[in-house]
Write an enzyme that holds these catalytic residues in place. Structure first.
Site, PDB file in Angstrom:
ATOM      1  N   HIS A 130      -7.111  -0.530  -2.268  1.00  0.00           N
ATOM      2  CA  HIS A 130      -7.577   0.822  -2.559  1.00  0.00           C
ATOM      3  C   HIS A 130      -6.882   1.803  -1.639  1.00  0.00           C
ATOM      4  O   HIS A 130      -6.616   1.473  -0.485  1.00  0.00           O
ATOM      5  CB  HIS A 130      -9.102   0.915  -2.365  1.00  0.00           C
ATOM      6  CG  HIS A 130      -9.699   2.075  -3.077  1.00  0.00           C
ATOM      7  ND1 HIS A 130      -9.783   3.318  -2.517  1.00  0.00           N
ATOM      8  CD2 HIS A 130     -10.204   2.178  -4.321  1.00  0.00           C
ATOM      9  CE1 HIS A 130     -10.331   4.144  -3.382  1.00  0.00           C
ATOM     10  NE2 HIS A 130     -10.596   3.484  -4.491  1.00  0.00           N
ATOM     11  N   ASP A 143     -13.004  -2.174  -9.924  1.00  0.00           N
ATOM     12  CA  ASP A 143     -12.535  -2.730 -11.196  1.00  0.00           C
ATOM     13  C   ASP A 143     -12.560  -4.254 -11.227  1.00  0.00           C
ATOM     14  O   ASP A 143     -12.537  -4.853 -12.293  1.00  0.00           O
ATOM     15  CB  ASP A 143     -11.099  -2.262 -11.470  1.00  0.00           C
ATOM     16  CG  ASP A 143     -11.062  -0.773 -11.705  1.00  0.00           C
ATOM     17  OD1 ASP A 143     -11.864  -0.311 -12.519  1.00  0.00           O
ATOM     18  OD2 ASP A 143     -10.257  -0.089 -11.068  1.00  0.00           O
TER      19      ASP A 143
HETATM   20  N1  COA Z   1      -1.945  -6.701  -4.908  1.00  0.00           N
HETATM   21  C1  COA Z   1      -0.992  -7.087  -4.048  1.00  0.00           C
HETATM   22  N2  COA Z   1      -0.572  -6.342  -3.015  1.00  0.00           N
HETATM   23  C2  COA Z   1      -1.159  -5.134  -2.869  1.00  0.00           C
HETATM   24  C3  COA Z   1      -2.165  -4.681  -3.721  1.00  0.00           C
HETATM   25  C4  COA Z   1      -2.564  -5.518  -4.770  1.00  0.00           C
HETATM   26  N3  COA Z   1      -3.511  -5.133  -5.620  1.00  0.00           N
HETATM   27  N4  COA Z   1      -2.557  -3.463  -3.321  1.00  0.00           N
HETATM   28  C5  COA Z   1      -1.829  -3.153  -2.246  1.00  0.00           C
HETATM   29  N5  COA Z   1      -0.985  -4.165  -1.978  1.00  0.00           N
HETATM   30  C6  COA Z   1      -0.026  -4.233  -0.896  1.00  0.00           C
HETATM   31  C7  COA Z   1       1.123  -3.288  -1.154  1.00  0.00           C
HETATM   32  O1  COA Z   1       2.139  -3.905  -1.924  1.00  0.00           O
HETATM   33  C8  COA Z   1       1.557  -2.961   0.229  1.00  0.00           C
HETATM   34  O2  COA Z   1       2.279  -4.043   0.742  1.00  0.00           O
HETATM   35  P1  COA Z   1       3.574  -3.816   1.682  1.00  0.00           P
HETATM   36  O3  COA Z   1       3.044  -3.070   2.872  1.00  0.00           O
HETATM   37  O4  COA Z   1       4.037  -5.191   1.942  1.00  0.00           O
HETATM   38  O5  COA Z   1       4.493  -2.984   0.841  1.00  0.00           O
HETATM   39  C9  COA Z   1       0.244  -2.890   0.991  1.00  0.00           C
HETATM   40  O6  COA Z   1      -0.664  -3.739   0.288  1.00  0.00           O
HETATM   41  C10 COA Z   1      -0.310  -1.486   1.099  1.00  0.00           C
HETATM   42  O7  COA Z   1      -0.621  -1.016  -0.204  1.00  0.00           O
HETATM   43  P2  COA Z   1      -0.218   0.369  -0.819  1.00  0.00           P
HETATM   44  O8  COA Z   1       0.554   0.143  -2.065  1.00  0.00           O
HETATM   45  O9  COA Z   1       0.336   1.288   0.217  1.00  0.00           O
HETATM   46  O10 COA Z   1      -1.599   0.923  -1.210  1.00  0.00           O
HETATM   47  P3  COA Z   1      -1.809   2.249  -1.979  1.00  0.00           P
HETATM   48  O11 COA Z   1      -2.829   2.980  -1.227  1.00  0.00           O
HETATM   49  O12 COA Z   1      -0.601   3.000  -2.305  1.00  0.00           O
HETATM   50  O13 COA Z   1      -2.307   1.708  -3.371  1.00  0.00           O
HETATM   51  C11 COA Z   1      -3.600   0.952  -5.112  1.00  0.00           C
HETATM   52  C12 COA Z   1      -3.608   1.618  -3.727  1.00  0.00           C
HETATM   53  C13 COA Z   1      -5.021   1.014  -5.653  1.00  0.00           C
HETATM   54  C14 COA Z   1      -2.682   1.722  -6.062  1.00  0.00           C
HETATM   55  C15 COA Z   1      -3.108  -0.505  -4.952  1.00  0.00           C
HETATM   56  O14 COA Z   1      -3.960  -1.190  -4.077  1.00  0.00           O
HETATM   57  C16 COA Z   1      -3.028  -1.211  -6.274  1.00  0.00           C
HETATM   58  O15 COA Z   1      -2.049  -1.045  -7.004  1.00  0.00           O
HETATM   59  N6  COA Z   1      -4.077  -2.012  -6.652  1.00  0.00           N
HETATM   60  C17 COA Z   1      -4.081  -2.680  -7.927  1.00  0.00           C
HETATM   61  C18 COA Z   1      -4.543  -1.741  -9.023  1.00  0.00           C
HETATM   62  C19 COA Z   1      -6.011  -1.443  -8.936  1.00  0.00           C
HETATM   63  O16 COA Z   1      -6.834  -2.323  -8.804  1.00  0.00           O
HETATM   64  N7  COA Z   1      -6.335  -0.162  -9.081  1.00  0.00           N
HETATM   65  C20 COA Z   1      -7.716   0.304  -9.107  1.00  0.00           C
HETATM   66  C21 COA Z   1      -8.057   1.080  -7.881  1.00  0.00           C
HETATM   67  S1  COA Z   1      -9.785   1.466  -7.857  1.00  0.00           S
END
Ligand code: COA
Length: 377
Positions: A262, A313
């Protein structure tokens, strides 16, 4: 010059009194009421009232408010005709987005300009009332079935399930489960779809346009679409003993696992345990505990390997699946719930609005070039 923040992370762009997302503590409250307390003591209609009026309703206020919403459930015939004519294999989020946009065509109140926002408040509640009807109608029509008669004696959760089930009354457990899911999804700070809604209304566009923007934004797999991704993933994995291998592959390829992580919560999403509880109960009742066991193992491995927690979710997917809701309606149900938050946030924006206009960090050429004639390029 301000600092560059990709994805506006950490940037505060407006004020809101509606929901408080405390990421470090894993806490969520609406208007000062903890989400756990609201889930325990209120129904979804009280949450809509709270978001729209800034206070919890008295018994009489709730009855009057429910009457107002329930009287507004009928769709304009033009929208019904569209829902019947829409392709049977369309993405229901696309159908919902189009139908909400169409509602504006049939509403003479649509233009902004009422200083007290009474008209806009009414339009907001009308959208809240009609969104579930749109989703259920399309689901019935795409199967070649009729929509059961719209009723005014059922609450939002019961009425939606009744329509979806072709007029059969849902169980109390199903009604309570959906009611809690609607409460938990109602509002969530400056999430992407709410931001879209506020950006649109800040141009003094109109309520329908703002909610249409929000629906388009919610659709994406990184936002509301993640709940559908969770079920697809569980189906792809298939068995509990395949979970670890599947996750190792995903982690090695640096692919995202839906329903985890998140932007704001770096500890457990406070909405997840409520949905987990219902997911456990429902899958046990159905005798299909495989899904919840697989989910638990995914959450455990991802916590240990990547420090990532389940978000809202992750378990809502199993809850909706167990209620017999088709996968492609998971995100539309999220939208149904979030209309209460979107419309409250739109009204809040209108009360104290400033056009959103961030800057871009320009990375193109800075030396100006003459435009060459077309045959010399
Ligand atoms: N699966 C695998 N790795 C994940 C992940 C996931 N669901 N969510 C984050 N990470 C990893 C990222 O790849 C990143 O790794 P790195 O540092 O090696 O590059 C690290 O964790 C930090 O994540 P980041 O992408 O900076 O988080 P964010 O704040 O930009 O993204 C989301 C937040 C929600 C977009 C992201 O967690 C995600 O895509 N989740 C899956 C989709 C989801 O469930 N969305 C509903 C949200 S309520």
């Amino acid at each position: 010059m301000t600092e560059y923040s990709k994805g506006l992370e950490g940037v505060i762009a407006n004020e809101s009194a509606l929901s408080n997302v405390e990421g470090k503590d894993g806490r969520l409250s609406y208007l000062g009421y903890h989400i756990d307390d609201l889930v325990e003591n209120c129904c979804y209609e009280e949450i809509i009232y709270l978001l729209h009026n800034g206070k919890l309703p008295t018994q009489n206020e709730l009855v009057e408010f429910e009457r107002k919403i329930r009287e507004d459930r009928t769709l304009p015939q033009g929208v019904v005709d569209f829902l019947k004519a829409a392709p049977k294999d369309a993405n229901p989020m696309d159908v919902l987005r189009t139908a909400v946009s169409m509602l504006g065509l049939y509403d003479p109140r649509v233009a902004i300009g009422d200083p007290d926002l009474v008209k806009d408040e009414d339009i907001g509640l009308s959208i809240v009332a009609k969104t579930p009807i749109i989703v259920a109608s399309y689901h019935r029509f795409r199967q070649g079935l009729e929509l059961p008669e719209i009723r005014e004696d059922l609450n939002e959760a019961a009425h939606f399930l009744y329509l979806m089930n072709g007029g059969e009354m849902p169980t109390d457990r199903a009604i309570r489960t959906l009611d809690v899911a609607l409460t938990l999804h109602a509002d969530h700070g400056m999430n992407a779809s709410t931001f879209s809604a506020r950006v649109t209304i800040a141009t003094l566009s109109d309520m329908y346009s703002a909610v249409t923007s929000a629906i388009g934004t919610l659709k994406g797999p990184l936002h509301g679409g993640a709940n559908e991704g969770v079920i697809h993933m569980l189906q792809e994995i298939g068995e509990l003993d395949k979970v670890d291998e599947y996750l190792e592959g995903k982690i090695a390829r640096k692919e995202k696992i839906m329903g985890l992580g998140h932007r704001v919560y770096k500890v457990l999403d406070p909405r997840a345990p409520h949905l987990r509880k219902f997911a456990v109960q429902l899958t046990e009742e159905l005798g299909e505990t495989k899904w919840i066991k697989m989910s638990e193992r995914i959450a455990e491995v991802m916590r240990e390997r990547k420090g990532l927690n389940a978000n809202v979710d992750f378990y809502s997917a199993t809850v909706y699946y167990s209620l017999g809701i088709p996968t492609d309606l998971f995100t539309p149900i999220f939208a149904i719930a979030r209309t209460s938050g979107w419309t409250a946030q739109i009204l809040e924006q209108l009360r104290d609005s400033r056009l959103y206009r961030p800057m871009t960090l320009y990375t193109g050429p800075t030396e100006l070039m003459p435009v060459p004639p077309i045959d010399k390029r």
